[in-house]
Each structure stands twice: as structure tokens, then as C-alpha cells.
Write a protein that holds these residues in place. Structure first.
Motif, short mmCIF file in Angstrom:
data_model
loop_
_atom_site.label_atom_id
_atom_site.label_comp_id
_atom_site.label_asym_id
_atom_site.label_seq_id
_atom_site.Cartn_x
_atom_site.Cartn_y
_atom_site.Cartn_z
N PRO A 1 -37.06 -68.41 -20.93
CA PRO A 1 -36.13 -68.95 -21.93
C PRO A 1 -34.70 -68.93 -21.40
CG PRO A 1 -36.87 -66.77 -22.57
CD PRO A 1 -37.65 -67.14 -21.35
N PRO A 2 -33.91 -69.95 -21.70
CA PRO A 2 -32.52 -69.93 -21.27
C PRO A 2 -31.73 -68.86 -22.02
CG PRO A 2 -32.97 -71.88 -22.60
CD PRO A 2 -34.27 -71.18 -22.39
N LEU A 3 -30.57 -68.53 -21.52
CA LEU A 3 -29.77 -67.46 -22.12
C LEU A 3 -29.25 -67.79 -23.51
CD1 LEU A 3 -27.71 -66.20 -19.07
CD2 LEU A 3 -29.64 -65.10 -20.18
N ASN A 4 -29.09 -69.08 -23.83
CA ASN A 4 -28.60 -69.43 -25.15
C ASN A 4 -29.72 -69.71 -26.14
OD1 ASN A 4 -29.51 -71.78 -24.06
ND2 ASN A 4 -27.64 -72.97 -24.43
N ASP A 5 -30.95 -69.39 -25.79
CA ASP A 5 -32.10 -69.55 -26.68
C ASP A 5 -32.05 -68.49 -27.78
OD1 ASP A 5 -34.58 -69.93 -27.85
OD2 ASP A 5 -35.63 -70.17 -25.95
N PRO A 6 -32.32 -68.86 -29.05
CA PRO A 6 -32.31 -67.86 -30.12
C PRO A 6 -33.39 -66.79 -29.97
CG PRO A 6 -32.93 -70.01 -30.98
CD PRO A 6 -32.55 -70.20 -29.55
N PHE A 7 -34.33 -66.99 -29.06
CA PHE A 7 -35.37 -65.99 -28.80
C PHE A 7 -34.76 -64.63 -28.48
CE2 PHE A 7 -37.52 -63.78 -25.29
CZ PHE A 7 -38.64 -63.33 -25.96
N TRP A 8 -33.70 -64.59 -27.68
CA TRP A 8 -33.09 -63.33 -27.27
C TRP A 8 -32.48 -62.59 -28.46
CZ3 TRP A 8 -35.00 -61.93 -22.99
CH2 TRP A 8 -35.29 -62.85 -22.00
N LEU A 9 -31.88 -63.32 -29.38
CA LEU A 9 -31.34 -62.70 -30.59
C LEU A 9 -32.45 -62.14 -31.46
CD1 LEU A 9 -28.91 -62.08 -32.41
CD2 LEU A 9 -29.29 -64.32 -33.47
N TYR A 10 -33.52 -62.93 -31.65
CA TYR A 10 -34.66 -62.47 -32.45
C TYR A 10 -35.30 -61.24 -31.81
CZ TYR A 10 -34.35 -67.09 -34.65
OH TYR A 10 -33.93 -68.22 -35.29
N LEU A 11 -35.46 -61.28 -30.50
CA LEU A 11 -36.08 -60.15 -29.78
C LEU A 11 -35.25 -58.88 -29.95
CD1 LEU A 11 -38.30 -59.45 -27.48
CD2 LEU A 11 -36.33 -59.61 -25.98
N THR A 12 -33.94 -59.00 -29.79
CA THR A 12 -33.06 -57.82 -29.88
C THR A 12 -33.04 -57.26 -31.29
OG1 THR A 12 -31.70 -58.75 -28.13
CG2 THR A 12 -30.74 -57.00 -29.43
N VAL A 13 -32.89 -58.12 -32.28
CA VAL A 13 -32.81 -57.65 -33.67
C VAL A 13 -34.13 -57.05 -34.12
CG1 VAL A 13 -32.51 -58.40 -36.05
CG2 VAL A 13 -30.95 -59.20 -34.30
N TYR A 14 -35.25 -57.69 -33.78
CA TYR A 14 -36.55 -57.18 -34.20
C TYR A 14 -36.80 -55.79 -33.60
CZ TYR A 14 -41.50 -56.55 -34.90
OH TYR A 14 -42.71 -56.02 -35.26
N HIS A 15 -36.59 -55.64 -32.30
CA HIS A 15 -36.89 -54.36 -31.66
C HIS A 15 -35.88 -53.27 -32.04
CE1 HIS A 15 -39.68 -56.78 -29.28
NE2 HIS A 15 -40.36 -55.65 -29.22
N ALA A 16 -34.63 -53.62 -32.23
CA ALA A 16 -33.66 -52.61 -32.68
C ALA A 16 -34.05 -52.09 -34.06
CB ALA A 16 -32.26 -53.19 -32.70
#
Length: 154
Positions: free
Chosen positions: A117-132
């Protein structure tokens, strides 16, 4: 009876040391600048012939091997306690759920598998918020269960 010690490095310094009984001051001269510096008190190093070794001992209680006191129920309930509320639909995601958006972003990124996934993909935000949130729920759940078990809140 002045002893002279020379230290080499970026500059040379000569240090005149007199016995402590005669004088407590010594003169430091800088070989780099050639100037005389202020008086310095010499450090005396005393070595004991009969030095003793002191050791500290702990009580003879055995340290528990399960010191963290894990409880599988905490992990199950903590996972469910975070995942189930994130499955509720909210207006921010147009009636969808946060967990659904997270799983959808995983599916979209797996569709183009060799590329990440590219760095501006919302996947990274979802991944961080879910795991935190998940780790915070597990952490607070472990504190709550162990505090209740040990009578901390009684």
C-alpha cells in the motif's frame, strides 16, 4: 620532590604534584597554549591492602515464574471488547463500521498483491488506530482483572 605527570592528546599538559603534607595546591600548565592555569587541588588515590568485598543478598523467597499472571480470558474478552464495538455502524463511514473499513482496505491492498500500500493509503491510519485501541483495551483489561483478583479495589 615534585612529581611531573604529562598527558598527551590534542595538547600536552604537565601537572606538578607535591606530597599532600607539604602543599595542597598544584600548578597546571597547558602545553597547547603555553599558559599557566589556576591552582587545582590534587586528587589522592588511596589503595587499601586489605580491601573487603561486600555483597548484598535477597530474601530466600522464590521469584514467581508466572510474574505477569497471564489470563487467557483477558485476551479473549479484550479482543471482543474492542472488535465488537468497532463493528457498529457509524455516520462517519456512511453507516459502515470502522472494522469493516479496515477489512475492506486490507482486501483492496491484497488485490494488488506484489505492490504494497502507498504511504497515503487510509489502510495505515486504520491499522494504527485499530491496533492502538486493541492493545490499550488488552492492557487495561489485564490491569482490571489482576487488580480485582488481588483485592486492589476492595
Amino acid at each position: 620532590m615534585a612529581a611531573v605527570m604529562t598527558a598527551s592528546g590534542l595538547c600536552t599538559a604537565s601537572l606538578q604534584v607535591r606530597p599532600a603534607r607539604q602543599s595542597t595546591r598544584c600548578t597546571v600548565r597547558s602545553g597547547f597554549m603555553g599558559q599557566r592555569m589556576g591552582a587545582v587541588l590534587p586528587r589522592t588515590v588511596r589503595r587499601s591492602v586489605n580491601s573487603t568485598r561486600q555483597t548484598a543478598t535477597m530474601e530466600t523467597k522464590e521469584y514467581p515464574s508466572n510474574w505477569i499472571r497471564t489470563d487467557p480470558l483477558v485476551f479473549v474478552l479484550g479482543f471482543l471488547g474492542w472488535t465488537l464495538p468497532t463493528n457498529l455502524g457509524v455516520p462517519i463511514f456512511n453507516g459502515g463500521s470502522f472494522f469493516g473499513e479496515f477489512m475492506g482496505s486490507i482486501g483492496r491492498n491484497l488485490a494488488r498483491f506484489p505492490n504494497g500500500p502507498p504511504l497515503n493509503d487510509p489502510f495505515w491510519l486504520y491499522l494504527t488506530v485499530y491496533h492502538a485501541g486493541l492493545f490499550l483495551t488488552l492492557f487495561l483489561g489485564q490491569i482490571g482483572v489482576q487488580g480485582r483478583r488481588q483485592g486492589y479495589w476492595n
